[in-house]
Design a protein around this motif. Structure first.
Motif, PDB file in Angstrom:
ATOM      1  N   TYR A  21       8.833   5.784  -8.964  1.00 33.86           N
ATOM      2  CA  TYR A  21       7.767   6.546  -8.291  1.00 33.86           C
ATOM      3  C   TYR A  21       8.022   6.712  -6.789  1.00 33.86           C
ATOM      4  O   TYR A  21       7.852   7.803  -6.247  1.00 33.86           O
ATOM      5  CB  TYR A  21       6.428   5.845  -8.543  1.00 33.86           C
ATOM      6  CG  TYR A  21       5.236   6.568  -7.980  1.00 33.86           C
ATOM      7  CD1 TYR A  21       4.690   7.670  -8.630  1.00 33.86           C
ATOM      8  CD2 TYR A  21       4.637   6.137  -6.799  1.00 33.86           C
ATOM      9  CE1 TYR A  21       3.583   8.324  -8.108  1.00 33.86           C
ATOM     10  CE2 TYR A  21       3.537   6.786  -6.274  1.00 33.86           C
ATOM     11  CZ  TYR A  21       3.009   7.882  -6.932  1.00 33.86           C
ATOM     12  OH  TYR A  21       1.919   8.532  -6.411  1.00 33.86           O
ATOM     13  N   THR A  72       5.091  11.952 -11.293  1.00 36.12           N
ATOM     14  CA  THR A  72       3.896  11.169 -10.943  1.00 36.12           C
ATOM     15  C   THR A  72       3.135  10.861 -12.236  1.00 36.12           C
ATOM     16  O   THR A  72       3.516  11.322 -13.317  1.00 36.12           O
ATOM     17  CB  THR A  72       2.990  11.952  -9.969  1.00 36.12           C
ATOM     18  OG1 THR A  72       2.564  13.157 -10.634  1.00 36.12           O
ATOM     19  CG2 THR A  72       3.709  12.327  -8.687  1.00 36.12           C
ATOM     20  N   SER A  73       2.028  10.127 -12.116  1.00 37.34           N
ATOM     21  CA  SER A  73       1.345   9.642 -13.337  1.00 37.34           C
ATOM     22  C   SER A  73       0.620  10.744 -14.102  1.00 37.34           C
ATOM     23  O   SER A  73       0.407  10.635 -15.302  1.00 37.34           O
ATOM     24  CB  SER A  73       0.351   8.546 -12.965  1.00 37.34           C
ATOM     25  OG  SER A  73      -0.689   9.066 -12.164  1.00 37.34           O
ATOM     26  N   GLN A  74       0.173  11.775 -13.394  1.00 35.53           N
ATOM     27  CA  GLN A  74      -0.637  12.854 -14.007  1.00 35.53           C
ATOM     28  C   GLN A  74      -1.861  12.276 -14.705  1.00 35.53           C
ATOM     29  O   GLN A  74      -2.241  12.689 -15.809  1.00 35.53           O
ATOM     30  CB  GLN A  74       0.218  13.713 -14.941  1.00 35.53           C
ATOM     31  CG  GLN A  74       1.379  14.346 -14.180  1.00 35.53           C
ATOM     32  CD  GLN A  74       2.253  15.286 -14.991  1.00 35.53           C
ATOM     33  OE1 GLN A  74       2.139  15.373 -16.208  1.00 35.53           O
ATOM     34  NE2 GLN A  74       3.132  16.001 -14.312  1.00 35.53           N
ATOM     35  N   GLU A  90      -1.551   4.615  -3.661  1.00 28.79           N
ATOM     36  CA  GLU A  90      -2.161   5.930  -3.918  1.00 28.79           C
ATOM     37  C   GLU A  90      -3.573   5.751  -4.500  1.00 28.79           C
ATOM     38  O   GLU A  90      -4.484   6.509  -4.195  1.00 28.79           O
ATOM     39  CB  GLU A  90      -1.314   6.752  -4.888  1.00 28.79           C
ATOM     40  CG  GLU A  90       0.021   7.196  -4.330  1.00 28.79           C
ATOM     41  CD  GLU A  90      -0.089   7.999  -3.050  1.00 28.79           C
ATOM     42  OE1 GLU A  90      -0.945   8.901  -2.972  1.00 28.79           O
ATOM     43  OE2 GLU A  90       0.668   7.709  -2.107  1.00 28.79           O
ATOM     44  N   ASN A 145       0.789  16.946  -5.833  1.00 29.73           N
ATOM     45  CA  ASN A 145       0.220  16.570  -4.532  1.00 29.73           C
ATOM     46  C   ASN A 145       0.965  17.184  -3.350  1.00 29.73           C
ATOM     47  O   ASN A 145       0.353  17.699  -2.413  1.00 29.73           O
ATOM     48  CB  ASN A 145       0.207  15.044  -4.389  1.00 29.73           C
ATOM     49  CG  ASN A 145      -0.361  14.610  -3.055  1.00 29.73           C
ATOM     50  OD1 ASN A 145      -1.506  14.939  -2.743  1.00 29.73           O
ATOM     51  ND2 ASN A 145       0.413  13.911  -2.262  1.00 29.73           N
TER      52      ASN A 145
END
Ligand SMILES: Cc1cc2nc3c(=O)[nH]c(=O)nc-3n(C[C@H](O)[C@H](O)[C@H](O)COP(=O)(O)OP(=O)(O)OC[C@H]3O[C@@H](n4cnc5c(N)ncnc54)[C@H](O)[C@@H]3O)c2cc1C
Length: 461
Positions: free
Chosen positions: A221, A233-235, A269, A335
């Motif tokens: 990440y 990213t995690s979504q 985050e 983002n």
């Protein structure tokens, strides 16, 4: 022990690790699960079809999960205080349980419901659930809220984290009171929005969380997260937004992976999310005004016509247009590209950040008032911990840094599929394709105009 209680679902549309639901089930013979649909108008400023479509799917999934547990979701529509009062009278409930909602509208409604309960001599119990730390838990040594992220995050990281509670499996007898049919977009008079929104519901969200926390995406990440092409990213933002997964479980799963730099970067985050919720809680005026009072008089001369072009993804700046097209197609945007598009609207097109903020809220599946307002004010240079107004990202160099192969741009702008990547990183002198416009402005000129706008506003103050 209550014979009958109501669990008022809001931003916690799950049965696993749900704090208020857990307490309701432990202290009641029968729990009536209820969701009160809002009466949004068609053109409401704060939501739109993609998010409402996702909500419909989440409620359908929740209703199915409740049926499997021999319970039944009761759906009503209207002001929650009036609807819950009716439900209390119909069921003889002696308690209402709910998880606290950080949104200003949610908080105001919670107070009204608490007042109804007090009037009816019904217990009202609200719980911390959608955050690891509520705004008043993370304060300076003098007991004041933080105005900037870094010291906030240091304090936030140092606090012990709450742990998950067990999944509720039994609700007592299913409710026999009337319920509305599951909502559709017609409930709010909306037409379909983004066609490619993520799959809604608790099961799909849990699958996404497990997949992410067990994958190389989390382990890489810190190096990958700024690259918008592919999944870096995690979504999971829409899942946190609707409470399809619990923040405690997500945190615990990440912590179990280890304490490497990527895990820490990811957890930080999550702290940004709670920082912006704290800003909105302590300074609710940010919804109307610039957080930084120095910039409340900055003029925003951008015209409606350029805002329209930006909204359609036709500015001639490929990275900006790709972001808007991703948003229109999926209800989401990476983002890094949210920052680029927001800064472009406010600094290159000089359009007021509040217009962009509202457009995002109407299109994002993960639309979250606090994060969205924070992100827009950061990009506009007016917010808490904002990028200083003189730090203006250049969309061309941003492309070079974060989409060097042009893979993201080509995914969302098929008309540029055959254009060599190198041509996507400098202002073109002739059209890149017959269907694609030339850049609407010259970035360096607009950058200077913005510097003057902000400097003048400061001097005048
Ligand atoms: C102009 C602008 C508007 C934004 N609007 C929203 C919004 O309406 N809703 C929203 O959830 N996020 C918003 N963000 C923050 C961020 O863009 C999204 O949270 C992120 O893109 C979601 O993707 P992810 O889940 O893969 O994030 P990841 O990178 O995997 O991050 C993990 C989680 O941390 C949180 N998070 C990450 N970055 C931020 C951030 N900068 N601010 C607050 N929380 C963050 C999110 O909950 C996210 O799911 C906005 C950012 C900007 C610049």
């Amino acid at each position: 022990m209550h014979r009958v209680s109501i669990h008022w679902f809001r931003r916690d549309l799950r049965l696993t690790d749900n704090t208020a639901l857990h307490h309701a089930a432990r202290s009641s013979e029968q729990v009536i699960p209820a969701y009160i649909l809002s009466s949004w108008r068609k053109n409401h400023q704060w939501t739109g079809p993609a998010r409402q479509q996702f909500l419909c799917g989440c409620l359908e999934s929740l209703a199915g999960n409740l049926n499997t547990a021999n319970s039944r979701l009761v759906l009503r529509q209207g002001p929650a205080d009036a609807e819950l009062e009716k439900l209390i009278r119909e069921t003889g409930a002696t308690a209402v349980f709910t998880n606290r909602d950080p949104d200003p509208f949610g908080k105001a409604m919670e107070q009204k419901v608490a007042a109804v309960c007090a009037r009816l001599a019904v217990e009202f119990k609200s719980f911390k659930d959608c955050v690891l730390h509520e705004p008043d838990e993370v304060l300076t040594g003098e007991g004041k809220p933080y105005r900037v992220y870094t010291p906030y995050s240091k304090n936030w990281l140092s606090l012990p984290k709450p742990v998950p509670v067990s999944r509720v499996k039994s609700f007592g007898a299913a409710a026999t009171v009337p319920s509305l049919p599951p909502p559709t977009l017609k409930t709010w008079g909306l037409n379909p929005g983004a066609p490619l929104i993520p799959e809604p519901g608790e099961r799909a969200a849990r699958d996404r969380m497990k997949q992410f926390t067990g994958s190389a995406i989390l382990r890489n990440y810190s190096q990958q997260r700024n690259l918008p092409a592919g999944q870096t990213t995690s979504q999971l933002s829409q899942d946190l937004r609707f409470g399809l997964i619990s923040i405690r479980e997500l945190y615990a799963r990440c912590a179990a992976v280890g304490d490497g730099v990527s895990i820490l970067t990811y957890i930080k985050e999550l702290a940004w999310r709670e920082f912006y919720m704290a800003v909105l809680h302590h300074w609710p005026e940010v919804i109307e005004h610039e957080f930084n009072a120095d910039f409340r008089n900055v003029p925003w001369p951008g015209e409606d016509s350029v805002f329209e072009v930006w909204k359609q993804g036709r500015t001639g700046f490929p990275i900006v247009d790709a972001g808007i097209r991703q948003l229109l197609a999926t209800g989401l945007m990476h983002n890094r590209v949210r920052m680029i598009t927001a800064m472009f609207l406010t600094k290159d097109l000089h359009v007021h950040w509040r217009l962009g903020e509202s457009f995002f809220m109407q299109h994002l599946v993960d639309g979250e008032i606090a994060s969205n307002n924070g992100g827009w004010q950061w990009s506009a240079g007016t917010g808490a911990d904002a990028a200083p107004y003189f730090r203006i990202q250049n969309p061309w160099t941003q492309t070079k840094s974060y989409d060097p192969e042009g893979a993201y741009i080509k995914q969302w702008l098929p008309e540029l599929a055959d254009v060599p990547a190198a041509l996507l990183m400098t202002p073109p002198v002739r059209p890149l394709s017959p269907d694609y416009p030339l850049p609407i402005v010259d970035h360096s000129l607009e950058r200077n105009r913005t510097l003057i706008r902000f400097q003048h506003a400061r001097i005048k103050r």
